[in-house]
Scaffold this active site. Structure first.
Site, PDB file in Angstrom:
ATOM      1  N   LEU A 180     -43.717 -15.525 -27.610  1.00 49.83           N
ATOM      2  CA  LEU A 180     -42.770 -16.296 -26.798  1.00 49.83           C
ATOM      3  C   LEU A 180     -43.106 -17.784 -26.752  1.00 49.83           C
ATOM      4  O   LEU A 180     -44.269 -18.177 -26.783  1.00 49.83           O
ATOM      5  CB  LEU A 180     -42.732 -15.729 -25.384  1.00 49.83           C
ATOM      6  CG  LEU A 180     -42.327 -14.248 -25.293  1.00 49.83           C
ATOM      7  CD1 LEU A 180     -42.318 -13.796 -23.835  1.00 49.83           C
ATOM      8  CD2 LEU A 180     -40.969 -13.994 -25.931  1.00 49.83           C
ATOM      9  N   GLY A 192     -29.967 -17.019 -27.158  1.00 50.82           N
ATOM     10  CA  GLY A 192     -30.067 -18.421 -27.537  1.00 50.82           C
ATOM     11  C   GLY A 192     -29.027 -18.796 -28.587  1.00 50.82           C
ATOM     12  O   GLY A 192     -28.740 -18.011 -29.492  1.00 50.82           O
ATOM     13  N   MET A 216     -37.433 -24.706 -31.499  1.00 51.50           N
ATOM     14  CA  MET A 216     -38.571 -23.811 -31.267  1.00 51.50           C
ATOM     15  C   MET A 216     -38.261 -22.450 -31.862  1.00 51.50           C
ATOM     16  O   MET A 216     -37.140 -21.958 -31.769  1.00 51.50           O
ATOM     17  CB  MET A 216     -38.839 -23.677 -29.769  1.00 51.50           C
ATOM     18  CG  MET A 216     -39.419 -24.940 -29.191  1.00 51.50           C
ATOM     19  SD  MET A 216     -39.997 -24.654 -27.520  1.00 51.50           S
ATOM     20  CE  MET A 216     -40.441 -26.334 -27.087  1.00 51.50           C
ATOM     21  N   SER A 217     -39.277 -21.852 -32.488  1.00 46.08           N
ATOM     22  CA  SER A 217     -39.107 -20.543 -33.113  1.00 46.08           C
ATOM     23  C   SER A 217     -40.473 -19.883 -33.244  1.00 46.08           C
ATOM     24  O   SER A 217     -41.468 -20.564 -33.530  1.00 46.08           O
ATOM     25  CB  SER A 217     -38.476 -20.714 -34.497  1.00 46.08           C
ATOM     26  OG  SER A 217     -38.639 -19.522 -35.255  1.00 46.08           O
ATOM     27  N   SER A 218     -40.501 -18.586 -33.054  1.00 44.98           N
ATOM     28  CA  SER A 218     -41.769 -17.860 -33.248  1.00 44.98           C
ATOM     29  C   SER A 218     -42.271 -18.073 -34.665  1.00 44.98           C
ATOM     30  O   SER A 218     -43.473 -18.100 -34.916  1.00 44.98           O
ATOM     31  CB  SER A 218     -41.567 -16.368 -32.997  1.00 44.98           C
ATOM     32  OG  SER A 218     -40.988 -16.165 -31.727  1.00 44.98           O
ATOM     33  N   ARG A 219     -41.359 -18.219 -35.613  1.00 41.16           N
ATOM     34  CA  ARG A 219     -41.743 -18.352 -37.025  1.00 41.16           C
ATOM     35  C   ARG A 219     -42.339 -19.728 -37.334  1.00 41.16           C
ATOM     36  O   ARG A 219     -42.930 -19.892 -38.397  1.00 41.16           O
ATOM     37  CB  ARG A 219     -40.557 -18.059 -37.938  1.00 41.16           C
ATOM     38  CG  ARG A 219     -40.165 -16.586 -37.951  1.00 41.16           C
ATOM     39  CD  ARG A 219     -39.155 -16.250 -39.035  1.00 41.16           C
ATOM     40  NE  ARG A 219     -39.018 -14.817 -39.246  1.00 41.16           N
ATOM     41  CZ  ARG A 219     -38.075 -14.039 -38.705  1.00 41.16           C
ATOM     42  NH1 ARG A 219     -37.156 -14.574 -37.916  1.00 41.16           N
ATOM     43  NH2 ARG A 219     -38.027 -12.742 -38.961  1.00 41.16           N
ATOM     44  N   HIS A 226     -37.612 -19.037 -25.280  1.00 39.33           N
ATOM     45  CA  HIS A 226     -37.458 -17.714 -24.662  1.00 39.33           C
ATOM     46  C   HIS A 226     -37.523 -17.825 -23.136  1.00 39.33           C
ATOM     47  O   HIS A 226     -36.767 -17.170 -22.415  1.00 39.33           O
ATOM     48  CB  HIS A 226     -38.587 -16.789 -25.107  1.00 39.33           C
ATOM     49  CG  HIS A 226     -38.617 -16.470 -26.578  1.00 39.33           C
ATOM     50  ND1 HIS A 226     -39.629 -16.880 -27.404  1.00 39.33           N
ATOM     51  CD2 HIS A 226     -37.755 -15.776 -27.356  1.00 39.33           C
ATOM     52  CE1 HIS A 226     -39.410 -16.434 -28.638  1.00 39.33           C
ATOM     53  NE2 HIS A 226     -38.270 -15.775 -28.642  1.00 39.33           N
ATOM     54  N   LYS A 239     -29.733 -20.837 -30.676  1.00 34.17           N
ATOM     55  CA  LYS A 239     -30.578 -20.989 -31.868  1.00 34.17           C
ATOM     56  C   LYS A 239     -30.155 -20.016 -32.974  1.00 34.17           C
ATOM     57  O   LYS A 239     -30.122 -20.358 -34.143  1.00 34.17           O
ATOM     58  CB  LYS A 239     -32.032 -20.756 -31.453  1.00 34.17           C
ATOM     59  CG  LYS A 239     -32.991 -20.370 -32.545  1.00 34.17           C
ATOM     60  CD  LYS A 239     -33.397 -21.565 -33.341  1.00 34.17           C
ATOM     61  CE  LYS A 239     -34.504 -21.310 -34.351  1.00 34.17           C
ATOM     62  NZ  LYS A 239     -34.608 -20.007 -34.915  1.00 34.17           N
ATOM     63  N   GLY A 294     -40.849 -11.246 -28.911  1.00 36.42           N
ATOM     64  CA  GLY A 294     -42.189 -11.674 -28.521  1.00 36.42           C
ATOM     65  C   GLY A 294     -42.628 -12.942 -29.229  1.00 36.42           C
ATOM     66  O   GLY A 294     -41.819 -13.669 -29.790  1.00 36.42           O
TER      67      GLY A 294
END
Ligand code: AMP
Length: 278
Positions: free
Chosen positions: A33, A148, A185-188, A37, A150, A31
């Site tokens: 996102l 990914g 790109m990363s949620s973190r 994602h 990533k 999530g």
């Protein structure tokens, strides 16, 4: 888009599609996102008529001291993005659905793909990932799963796990989606302060410079060391910068093999990872 929270509902949706002969892609996520994602969902729809995204912040891949409780969550925003990307269903199980109280099984990974990078700093991580992804693969019975690059080591570990357990879901890896300034790109990234966000671009820059140097003939170990120094100078606390064989993640054996440069480093309380092909 169907919003599914239980195993029987998920099985029923999949059975319906199967009856009609449809193909299914699975996109597991935690999530919060972003475009990375959503690119996986779109790739899933290039292979299949149905894409199922899953959103589950998997407690088993976090150690006690890690960021499970503060991991970003944005269910409403995520649902809107997945709908717009064309997902057919999203599976959002509670922890009790995935791990009921009596749950007693762990998929334990060993071997070259789990030797000496993320596993060294997060020893619990790949068993947690392998366990949850095995459950999702078995549940969804998908034709394809999209991950990914990533999380490059994770991609190889998941592929290995699926082969080892005779799961027929074919695992595809998608190149990393980046911000305009190169940051993966990363949620973190949501954790980063304005200043850290600026510093964060150095991770991709340092890896890219190392890749150029290796292509120019510099020894991979020396180029990695230079990248580590550059990151330290830019204010990172570096877990590793490493050049590895891009297919096995084993140590480089000499000229001609595909190499991957991988890094993990902390900016304040945020741990960032990135990697690029050489
Ligand atoms: P996560 O939600 O961080 O567990 O990631 C879910 C999936 O999205 C994993 O397969 C990740 O590798 C993938 N992913 C995360 N960030 C990116 C990105 N920037 N580009 C492409 N895929 C990504």
């Amino acid at each position: 888009m169907q919003i599914i929270r239980t195993v029987p509902e998920l099985r029923a949706a999949i059975a319906q599609w199967r009856e009609r002969g449809e193909k299914i892609s699975l996109v597991p996520t935690m999530g919060a996102l972003h475009e990375g994602h959503l690119a996986l969902v779109k790739e899933g729809l290039n292979h299949a008529t149905r894409a199922i995204a899953t959103i589950f912040v998997n407690p088993r891949q976090f150690a006690a001291h890690e960021d499970l409780s503060r991991y970003p969550r944005d269910e409403q925003g995520d649902l809107e993005k997945l709908r717009a990307a064309g997902a057919s269903a999203v599976f959002l199980p509670d922890a009790e659905v995935m791990y009921p109280a009596e749950f007693a099984t762990t998929v334990h990974m060993s071997g070259p793909a789990t030797a000496g990078l993320e596993d060294k700093f997060r020893p619990h991580f790949f068993d947690g990932v392998a366990t949850v992804v095995a459950k999702l693969f078995i549940l969804a019975d998908a034709d394809f799963a999209i991950f990914g690059e990533k999380d490059y080591q994770q991609l190889l570990v998941v592929r290995r796990m699926a082969k080892d357990l005779n799961i027929q879901t074919e695992v595809f890896g998608l190149p990393t989606i980046r911000e305009a300034d190169g940051l993966a790109m990363s949620s973190r990234n949501r954790y980063l302060s304005t200043q850290e966000r600026q510093q964060a671009t150095e991770i991709h820059r340092a890896l890219s410079q190392a890749a150029v140097a290796i292509r120019g003939g510099k020894a991979p170990a020396l180029a990695s060391r230079a990248a580590k120094r550059a990151l330290t100078k830019a204010g990172f606390r570096v877990d590793y910068v490493a050049a590895r064989n891009g297919q096995t993640l084993g140590l480089p054996q000499g000229a001609g093999e595909p190499l991957r440069l991988l890094a993990a480093a902390w900016l304040g309380k945020t741990r960032l990872i990135d990697n690029i092909p050489v």
